[in-house]
Write an enzyme that holds these catalytic residues in place. Sequence first.
Site, PDB file in Angstrom:
ATOM      1  N   ASP A   1       0.824  -1.213   0.000  1.00 39.45           N
ATOM      2  CA  ASP A   1       0.000   0.000   0.000  1.00 39.45           C
ATOM      3  C   ASP A   1       0.855   1.259   0.000  1.00 39.45           C
ATOM      4  OD1 ASP A   1      -2.773   1.264   0.553  1.00 39.45           O
ATOM      5  OD2 ASP A   1      -1.523   2.095   2.151  1.00 39.45           O
TER       6      ASP A   1
ATOM      7  N   TYR B   1       2.626  10.302   0.571  1.00 38.14           N
ATOM      8  CA  TYR B   1       3.589   9.740   1.522  1.00 38.14           C
ATOM      9  C   TYR B   1       4.999  10.221   1.174  1.00 38.14           C
ATOM     10  CZ  TYR B   1      -0.117   6.513   3.039  1.00 38.14           C
ATOM     11  OH  TYR B   1      -1.287   5.966   3.522  1.00 38.14           O
TER      12      TYR B   1
ATOM     13  N   SER C   1     -11.055   6.239   1.317  1.00 36.64           N
ATOM     14  CA  SER C   1     -10.352   6.137   2.591  1.00 36.64           C
ATOM     15  C   SER C   1     -10.872   7.224   3.520  1.00 36.64           C
ATOM     16  CB  SER C   1      -8.840   6.279   2.403  1.00 36.64           C
ATOM     17  OG  SER C   1      -8.173   6.160   3.644  1.00 36.64           O
TER      18      SER C   1
ATOM     19  N   GLN D   1     -10.688   2.230   3.129  1.00 42.97           N
ATOM     20  CA  GLN D   1      -9.499   2.066   3.976  1.00 42.97           C
ATOM     21  C   GLN D   1      -9.626   2.974   5.206  1.00 42.97           C
ATOM     22  OE1 GLN D   1      -4.829   2.997   3.451  1.00 42.97           O
ATOM     23  NE2 GLN D   1      -5.570   1.294   2.206  1.00 42.97           N
TER      24      GLN D   1
ATOM     25  N   TRP E   1      -6.020   0.511   8.454  1.00 34.36           N
ATOM     26  CA  TRP E   1      -4.707   1.049   8.808  1.00 34.36           C
ATOM     27  C   TRP E   1      -4.647   1.356  10.304  1.00 34.36           C
ATOM     28  CZ3 TRP E   1      -4.197   6.238  10.511  1.00 34.36           C
ATOM     29  CH2 TRP E   1      -5.312   7.073  10.294  1.00 34.36           C
TER      30      TRP E   1
ATOM     31  N   ALA F   1      -2.723   1.334  16.667  1.00 33.65           N
ATOM     32  CA  ALA F   1      -2.899   2.718  17.151  1.00 33.65           C
ATOM     33  C   ALA F   1      -1.554   3.439  17.201  1.00 33.65           C
ATOM     34  CB  ALA F   1      -3.578   2.729  18.515  1.00 33.65           C
TER      35      ALA F   1
ATOM     36  N   ARG G   1       7.602   6.773  15.544  1.00 29.61           N
ATOM     37  CA  ARG G   1       7.011   7.626  14.513  1.00 29.61           C
ATOM     38  C   ARG G   1       6.414   8.888  15.112  1.00 29.61           C
ATOM     39  NH1 ARG G   1       2.395   4.402  11.511  1.00 29.61           N
ATOM     40  NH2 ARG G   1       4.209   3.094  11.131  1.00 29.61           N
TER      41      ARG G   1
END
Length: 322
Positions: free
Chosen positions: A49, A54, A155, A181, A210, A214, A231
């Site tokens: 994906d 991104y 999405s 999504q 996605w 969490a 992240r």
Amino acid sequence: MQYRRLGQCGLQLSAFSFGAWVTFGRQVGRSQARELIALAHDRGVNFFDNAETYNAGAAEELMGDVLADLRFPRDSYCVSSKVYFGAVTDPKPTQRSLSRKHVIEACHQALQRLKVDYLDLYFCHRPDPDTPIAETVAAMDLLVRQGKVLYWGTSEWPAEAIEQAHRIAREQHLAAPVVEQPQYNLLHRERVEREYAPLYDTYGMGTTIWSPLASGLLTGKYRDGVPSDARLNQPGYEWLREELLDKGKGRVERAQRIAPIAEELGVSMTQLALAWCLANPHVSTVLLGASKLDQLAHNLDTLDKLPALDAAVKQRVEAAVG
């Protein structure tokens, strides 16, 4: 690996898929990306994906380079892109949106970055209040008829907008969306379980979910603070940290409540949280976003732990989190 139909269409996706959000081109370089994708494909993952936005298109370029280098048979995997936000940091009006112009141009650009002739899945990344849904549906239908897109979806669209897209497609004999999504995990359930409930049987919608962990909360990694390589500490993702930790007071504590259950079952918190997502029959595939080989392997090993998550355990997990 297990495989599941994407809703009621004929496409079968691996229960776990691999995504590039945050990691590719930021936490993950070319050599790491090659190792991760090779491991995933070797373990049976058949869906990779991505999205135009991104890392401003760099994630798609990196994935495209790796897929071309590995030379997997094109019919052995699926690849996706998403359109709406644009692939540049400061997009002009025509470089973002769900207008016919941007939907079609963004598809062509994604094909070039990913080095493929067609997209298996193409998502409208968010609803666009400035573009009529009919225009977007027609643009997607055109790409499907041209063979540049095989299936399209949405999405994080509201259920009402998805239903409108289906009505337009039915009335005008156009290709309808087959997949949504959404975010879905133990701490974020409302949309998938309630709002979208009428969509599964009525329209045969599948889901490629996605953030099943969490953004790491359900792994226990934030129990003692935010690790430097997490992240949530990545530049440009301050909004995510604020959303998960600052605004969502108590989420870390809620996530930790599954730790004793995981220990009792002999699995990690990560594997328990992933197995819980897979237990939902309306989840077609769970997107993983690992940045390390051992992390990805551990996540994929969840499939061996699924028998431990019976109905009674699932009920205990949900009651613990609240």
